[in-house]
Scaffold this motif. Sequence first.
Motif, PDB file in Angstrom:
ATOM      1  N   UNK A  87      61.507   5.932  47.934  1.00 32.67           N
ATOM      2  CA  UNK A  87      61.020   5.914  46.545  1.00 32.67           C
ATOM      3  C   UNK A  87      61.832   6.899  45.698  1.00 32.67           C
ATOM      4  N   UNK A  88      62.228   8.016  46.302  1.00 30.87           N
ATOM      5  CA  UNK A  88      63.020   8.997  45.547  1.00 30.87           C
ATOM      6  C   UNK A  88      64.458   8.513  45.361  1.00 30.87           C
ATOM      7  N   UNK A  89      64.981   7.843  46.404  1.00 30.09           N
ATOM      8  CA  UNK A  89      66.312   7.247  46.272  1.00 30.09           C
ATOM      9  C   UNK A  89      66.289   6.216  45.146  1.00 30.09           C
ATOM     10  N   UNK A  90      65.253   5.388  45.142  1.00 24.21           N
ATOM     11  CA  UNK A  90      65.120   4.347  44.122  1.00 24.21           C
ATOM     12  C   UNK A  90      65.115   4.955  42.723  1.00 24.21           C
ATOM     13  N   UNK A  91      64.324   5.978  42.529  1.00 19.69           N
ATOM     14  CA  UNK A  91      64.220   6.567  41.191  1.00 19.69           C
ATOM     15  C   UNK A  91      65.515   7.266  40.767  1.00 19.69           C
ATOM     16  N   UNK A  92      66.188   7.915  41.728  1.00 15.51           N
ATOM     17  CA  UNK A  92      67.479   8.537  41.401  1.00 15.51           C
ATOM     18  C   UNK A  92      68.481   7.454  40.988  1.00 15.51           C
ATOM     19  N   UNK A 126      66.571  12.654  63.175  1.00 16.57           N
ATOM     20  CA  UNK A 126      65.510  12.177  62.271  1.00 16.57           C
ATOM     21  C   UNK A 126      66.073  12.037  60.859  1.00 16.57           C
ATOM     22  N   UNK A 127      66.824  13.083  60.435  1.00 13.60           N
ATOM     23  CA  UNK A 127      67.364  13.101  59.081  1.00 13.60           C
ATOM     24  C   UNK A 127      68.360  11.963  58.862  1.00 13.60           C
ATOM     25  N   UNK A 128      69.283  11.818  59.813  1.00 11.55           N
ATOM     26  CA  UNK A 128      70.343  10.823  59.628  1.00 11.55           C
ATOM     27  C   UNK A 128      69.776   9.401  59.598  1.00 11.55           C
ATOM     28  N   UNK A 149      66.580   5.048  54.174  1.00  8.46           N
ATOM     29  CA  UNK A 149      66.078   5.276  52.810  1.00  8.46           C
ATOM     30  C   UNK A 149      67.084   4.806  51.773  1.00  8.46           C
ATOM     31  N   UNK A 150      68.371   5.010  52.089  1.00  9.12           N
ATOM     32  CA  UNK A 150      69.414   4.602  51.155  1.00  9.12           C
ATOM     33  C   UNK A 150      69.396   3.080  50.989  1.00  9.12           C
ATOM     34  N   UNK A 151      69.277   2.384  52.105  1.00  7.44           N
ATOM     35  CA  UNK A 151      69.276   0.919  52.052  1.00  7.44           C
ATOM     36  C   UNK A 151      68.013   0.400  51.354  1.00  7.44           C
ATOM     37  N   UNK A 152      66.855   0.846  51.837  1.00  7.31           N
ATOM     38  CA  UNK A 152      65.589   0.352  51.285  1.00  7.31           C
ATOM     39  C   UNK A 152      65.428   0.831  49.835  1.00  7.31           C
ATOM     40  N   UNK A 185      74.732  13.905  43.070  1.00  6.50           N
ATOM     41  CA  UNK A 185      74.059  15.213  43.091  1.00  6.50           C
ATOM     42  C   UNK A 185      72.541  15.074  43.266  1.00  6.50           C
ATOM     43  N   UNK A 186      71.853  14.225  42.471  1.00  2.27           N
ATOM     44  CA  UNK A 186      70.423  14.025  42.721  1.00  2.27           C
ATOM     45  C   UNK A 186      70.141  13.484  44.124  1.00  2.27           C
ATOM     46  N   UNK A 187      71.009  12.608  44.637  1.00  2.00           N
ATOM     47  CA  UNK A 187      70.780  12.099  45.993  1.00  2.00           C
ATOM     48  C   UNK A 187      70.944  13.211  47.028  1.00  2.00           C
TER      49      UNK A 187
END
Lengths: 261, 223
Positions: free
Chosen positions: B106-111, B22-24, B30-33, B152-154
């Motif tokens: 959304x968190x990836x985007x903001x980071x 699930x995580x992977x 999430x990284x791509x989107x 680090x944030x990612x």
Amino acid sequence: MSDAPLTKDPAESAPLAEDLVVLESVNKHFGALHVLQDINLTIKRGEVVVVIGPSGSGKSTLCRAINRLETIDGGSITIDEKPLPEEGRELARLRADVGMVFQSFNLFAHKTVLQNVTLGPVKVRGISKEEAETKARALLDRVGVGNQADKYPAQLSGGQQQRVAIARALAMEPKVMLFDEPTSALDPEMINEVLEVMQQLAREGMTMVVVTHEMGFARSAANRVVFMADGRIVEEAEPHQFFDNPRSDRAKDFLSKILQH
Amino acid sequence: MFDFLDLEQYDLFGAFWTTVQLTVYSAIGSLIWGTLLAAMRVSPVPIMRAFGTAYVNLLRNTPLTLVIVACSQGLYFTMGVSMGASGSENIAFRLAVLGFIIYTSTFVCEALRSGINTVPVGQAEAARALGLSFSQVLRLVVLPQAFRAVVAPLANVLIALTKNTTVAATIGVAEAALLMRDMIEREAQLIPIAAVFAFGFIVLTLPTGLLLGWVSKRVAVKR
Ligand SMILES: Nc1ncnc2c1ncn2[C@@H]1O[C@H](COP(=O)(O)OP(=O)(O)OP(=O)(O)O)[C@@H](O)[C@H]1O
Ligand SMILES: [Mg+2]
């Protein structure tokens, strides 16, 4: 620094005495501030024009408008008889023909010196990596930083970084080069190494627009000095005439201030 | 004390393996989107910027459980979207991954956006002045430096995502939390069971954090 030419012989590429950059009644506002007021300026092929003027007079904005890093509100700018396109592919193609050197060098920090110089030719001109690297090494040699090719920008002095930035712009084989205060961020002892490269370019017939307060460069390399104040071109003259015998009060006042030190 | 740990009866490793999967999958998606969302948010096209901003602000402030349940109820049971899967277990897994991607991006985007802000504007201008297109400037100059600045944030986003996958239990994905609930019900040994699962998550997240912390120092751009 070798004496080999930095660019191709201009005579082989095009006939001379042709208008390369033409600005007609260019106007630009930043909100209420009228930064470029009815600017008319023609730069001929092979001409070196120095733009000088007090801080805030619009010199950078003028430079940036010529390759549309800044949009204009009115008037027209043509480069080699082509009007500046709006956006997109056409604009990118035109920018590739206009080299720009910034006060703060703006090298790509995550790429080596060599990669900085090959990025444009490979990604914009579409030439092969090998060919681009050969050319880049030759250019880096000529601006005197050939032995730094594999270093990162942060490992170089300001003067070296600026010479790399010049090589990066030249690698695109531009028709005209814009310099926005290329030596203002440099320590005094590094100014000359950059000015020498620019002198050499000028001698080879590169068309150049140079925003600078370096009188020595203006006197020896420029065909014309354009004096700007408050968003207008106040005076245009040959360097000697301008520095020794300015006509406008605005120019006299400005020169008296910068010649004091 | 740990005699409830009958690995014949309870597929502990299988459950954690599902958590890892699930995580992977969610992390990659999430990284791509998230990168595409960040590109939209800095793009010169107003409609894209507006979409990116609205999407991020809406989804980031929605509880994850709601997003996951909405994916399950809304997409599958109402609209019949099964994302090419058959078997209820498979469908639930895929819908959960979709939900995690929708939310975590959304968190990836903001980071990433904070990373983009660390890249001096002048470099992007120099790239444009060379004749590179907007997407080339982003791909070749801005994003590579932005990513290096936000490893680090990612890593924090990834650790949060690992733990967030427990929400998938809500829609019946057989990951670690679902098994834990099941075991607690049958064995009545709350604390030891919870300890085992907590340990399991630490085994997953601690090395991730340490590794990415090391990577973050290695790839930092010198200015
Ligand atoms: N992006 C911007 N937004 C608003 N105002 C701006 C912007 N860029 C420049 N200006 C203003 O426009 C005027 C002209 O700026 P410009 O940078 O062209 O001057 P300059 O002649 O290059 O000055 P300097 O010698 O200090 O570099 C200044 O008053 C400046 O504050
Ligand atoms: Mg300026």
